[in-house]
Design an enzyme around this catalytic site. Structure first.
Site, PDB file in Angstrom:
ATOM      1  N   HIS A 461       0.971  -1.286   0.031  1.00  0.00           N
ATOM      2  CA  HIS A 461       0.118   0.212   0.054  1.00  0.00           C
ATOM      3  C   HIS A 461       0.976   1.327   0.052  1.00  0.00           C
ATOM      4  CE1 HIS A 461      -3.765   2.428   1.209  1.00  0.00           C
ATOM      5  NE2 HIS A 461      -2.941   3.156   1.787  1.00  0.00           N
ATOM      6  N   GLU A 462       1.867   1.285   0.921  1.00  0.00           N
ATOM      7  CA  GLU A 462       2.673   2.424   0.969  1.00  0.00           C
ATOM      8  C   GLU A 462       3.686   2.554  -0.280  1.00  0.00           C
ATOM      9  OE1 GLU A 462       1.717   4.714   2.953  1.00  0.00           O
ATOM     10  OE2 GLU A 462       0.501   3.275   4.242  1.00  0.00           O
ATOM     11  N   HIS A 465       1.901   4.539  -2.714  1.00  0.00           N
ATOM     12  CA  HIS A 465       1.825   6.024  -2.652  1.00  0.00           C
ATOM     13  C   HIS A 465       3.080   6.463  -3.038  1.00  0.00           C
ATOM     14  CE1 HIS A 465      -1.961   6.830  -0.477  1.00  0.00           C
ATOM     15  NE2 HIS A 465      -1.594   6.110   0.461  1.00  0.00           N
ATOM     16  N   HIS A 468       3.160   6.954  -6.749  1.00  0.00           N
ATOM     17  CA  HIS A 468       2.629   8.128  -7.240  1.00  0.00           C
ATOM     18  C   HIS A 468       3.559   9.265  -7.130  1.00  0.00           C
ATOM     19  CE1 HIS A 468      -1.728  10.071  -6.784  1.00  0.00           C
ATOM     20  NE2 HIS A 468      -0.993  10.499  -8.054  1.00  0.00           N
TER      21      HIS A 468
HETATM   22 ZN   LIG Z   1      -2.694   5.216   2.037  1.00  0.00          ZN
END
Ligand SMILES: [Zn+2]
Length: 671
Positions: A461-462, A465, A468
């Site tokens: 998940h991290e 990010h 991105h």
């Molecule tokens: Zn998040």
């Protein structure tokens, strides 16, 4: 001597020179940086030349370079490696920074220049990205109240100040109620609790100065206690105390504070010309209108409630087998659901863990980014703020892309949770700068360090990010990377979690720490199935909170929020055995500040897209389909906030998402 934070950073890739920075450097650096930023702002606002995009918007973008440096270094260490000095600095810095930024957004001369440019926007010959930055900058000032004059302006300032202080009180009351309450347990009361809960209860007892183990209202103790304790009487006492936070009467009661916050928010929205606060808040989100949010939540609510009703039946029968009659209560659900989980998908955590080595999971996250986007990761030896931190240089076709830092282990000096931040964001103006991105997690140390399945998901998940930020390719920093609408920002991160579940990824990287053997198929199947367990309950408790949040802000502010909450739940046919995930008196997302007010739905909005976006890969022939990966990078991962979120999604997918993929993903409808 120059302050090392403000001097030129001559380190590789201009990473902050952590080994030369002392805590005593922060305060003077911040003062210097704030002064410099104020001087820059004044120079822009008071410029005798007529406003141009360059002398106003670009000048604002370029200003505050020193402040960026101070804040990125300070907040990195304050969050991930704090100490009493840094905590005190943080208390000192927060009001200073709030006053600084509020001073800028209420600078009338500056706003006049922006308003002038905005009025002439079509004649300025701007690129699409420049037009977007002008729109966002101008809108930010307007929404902060910069266009108000006279009494309206005075009232707006008073409302903002009052809301800030109410938000702080709300949080402090909640903490006080959480700190105050604990329930001592005898040795007999510990029966049935797993070791990690017993250890946590003993540690909590010591911290509270009690004679033996205690249950506290910290989520990491209360939730497993409700899950594992066979003592129905104790579960009831603990559950009632947990859900009474902020509603215990007396000085720490949050109910009147919530009512005043809602009323002030409505007044603030009306001063700015909106019908209500939800209309104001959602204007900048992908969802745009309260009706669209409600529509999504209700589409999910129906199947979730249907599933929860069926589950409630099953759990009630299990309870009857235990000799307990009467209806299933809210303090029973987690306990019987845990028993059912064990019976249906017995997953031995101890046997699973050796297959999930931290280093192999980092490799897996990198390998997926390599196959999808051609990124390569090479270890980088630079001094960072803690010996646990690791750094990599990220390249593509031998070109530098970013620096990625991983700080994975839990320690007392780190706040809980996991997060991603950019120590430097990608931009091309005023000069090209490559991102420095950090992922911070709280995994247990070990040799080798082993993860739970949830930990592994968090890692992916991290890292989503981080992609991105790293793949961002825009000109202006204010719209770089994750600077997107709140209901869009979790799309890249939640989407990346899907690659962990790709069978060939687990087959290659989930290898046993001792034997090197891949995870057996039946274990893999169990892991994937268990991830969907009890989704009726989880979806119902979340959606109920999201709908109450929406109702509070869409329309006239309720005089009695508790009555409104009760009405909403009744209208929904809320199950009596499921509580809201966050009820009003302790709904910090909504009342501690503005971040998630009328925005609690955002997590689900992003989840609708991540499920649908991953389906696009599957439909195209697989998780690593190169055309889909290219489209994802071009339209979503590289574009930051340079276009509206809806446009970005449409460009990637060709249509907007429906809820079907989410419902399938949560196991609420047949796959
Ligand atoms: Zn998040």
């Amino acid at each position: 001597m120059t302050n090392p934070i403000l001097s030129d950073w001559t380190t590789p890739f201009e990473i902050a020179p952590f080994d030369t920075i002392a805590d005593s450097d922060f305060s003077p650096a911040l003062d210097t940086a704030l002064e410099a930023h104020n001087a820059q702002i004044d120079a822009i606002a008071d410029n005798p030349d007529a406003p141009t995009f360059a002398n106003t918007v670009e000048a604002l973008e370029a200003a505050g370079e020193q402040l960026d440096k101070v804040l990125s270094v300070f907040f990195t260490v304050a969050g991930a490696d704090s100490n009493p000095t840094r905590e005190e600095l943080q208390r000192d810095f927060s009001p200073k920074l709030a006053a600084h930024f509020s001073g800028i957004s209420s600078n009338k001369a500056l706003f006049q220049r922006l308003a002038d440019l905005w009025a002439r926007k079509d004649d300025l010959g701007l690129t699409d990205e420049q037009a977007r930055v002008l729109m966002l900058t101008h809108r930010g000032f307007v929404r902060a109240g910069a266009a108000l004059t006279g009494d309206a302006d005075t009232r707006m300032q008073a409302i903002k100040a009052r809301l800030a202080s109410l938000g702080t009180s709300f949080t402090q009351n909640l903490l006080a109620d959480e700190r105050e309450w604990f329930m001592p347990l005898s040795e007999d009361d510990l029966e049935g609790l797993p070791d990690f809960v017993v250890d946590a209860a003993r540690a909590a007892g010591q911290e509270k100065g009690a004679d033996g183990p205690v249950v506290t209202l910290s989520r990491s103790i209360i939730v497993p206690f409700l899950q594992f304790s066979p003592r129905r009487d104790l579960r009831e006492v603990a559950y009632k105390a947990w859900t009474a936070r902020g509603a215990n009467g007396g000085e720490t009661d949050n109910r009147e504070i919530a009512a005043e916050i809602l009323s002030l928010r409505e007044e603030r929205a009306k001063l700015l010309g909106y019908d209500n606060f939800a209309a104001y808040k959602l204007e900048t989100e992908m969802a745009r209108t309260p009706d669209k949010v409600r529509d999504l939540l209700m589409q999910v609510w129906e199947p979730a409630k249907a599933r929860a009703d069926v589950d409630a039946e099953i759990l009630t029968q299990m309870m009857q087998v235990d000799g307990v009659n009467g209806p299933l209560a809210a303090w029973d659900w987690r306990y019987y659901a845990e028993k059912r989980r064990k019976a249906e998908h017995d997953l031995d955590e101890a046997a699973l863990k050796p297959y999930l080595q931290l280093d192999r999971m980092i490799e897996a996250a990198f390998a997926c980014a390599n196959r999808l986007f051609g990124l390569e990761f090479a270890p980088l030896d630079v001094p960072l703020y803690h010996p646990d931190c690791r750094a990599w240089e990220v390249t593509r076709n031998s070109q530098h892309v970013a620096v990625f830092i991983g700080d994975y282990f839990a320690r007392g000096s780190k706040r809980s949770g996991a997060w991603c931040s950019a120590m430097r964001s990608q931009a091309k103006f005023p000069k090209a700068q490559a991102p420095v991105v950090i992922n911070v997690c709280n995994f247990a140390k070990g040799d080798p360090a082993l993860l739970s399945y949830d930990d592994a998901r968090t890692l992916f998940h991290e890292f989503g990010h981080a992609l991105h930020q790293m793949l961002s390719d825009v000109t202006y920093e204010s719209i770089s990377g994750t600077s997107v609408a709140r209901d869009f920002v979790e799309l890249p991160s939640q989407l990346y979690e899907h690659w962990l579940e790709v069978p060939e990824v687990l087959a290659e990287f989930a290898t046993h720490a001792d034997t090197g053997a891949p995870m057996p198929q039946d274990m893999l199947d169990k892991v994937l199935k268990a991830a969907n367990f009890d989704q009726g309950f989880q979806t119902v408790e979340y959606v109920a909170s999201a709908l109450v949040d929406l109702e509070f802000h869409d329309g006239a502010a309720p005089a009695d929020p508790m009555a409104t909450q009760a009405q909403v739940l009744e209208g929904l046919g809320m199950l009596p055995a499921i509580g809201m995930r966050h009820a009003t008196p302790h709904f910090a997302h909504v009342f501690a500040g503005d971040g998630y007010s009328s925005g609690y739905y955002s997590y689900m909005w992003s989840e609708v897209m991540d499920a649908d976006a991953f389906a696009a890969f599957e439909e195209a022939g697989g998780a690593f389909d190169p055309d889909r990966a290219k489209a994802l990078e071009e339209n979503i991962l590289s574009t930051g906030g340079s276009r509206e979120a809806e446009e970005l999604y449409l460009a990637f997918r060709g249509r907007l998402p429906g809820v079907e993929a989410l419902l399938k993903g949560r196991g609420l409808i047949a796959a």
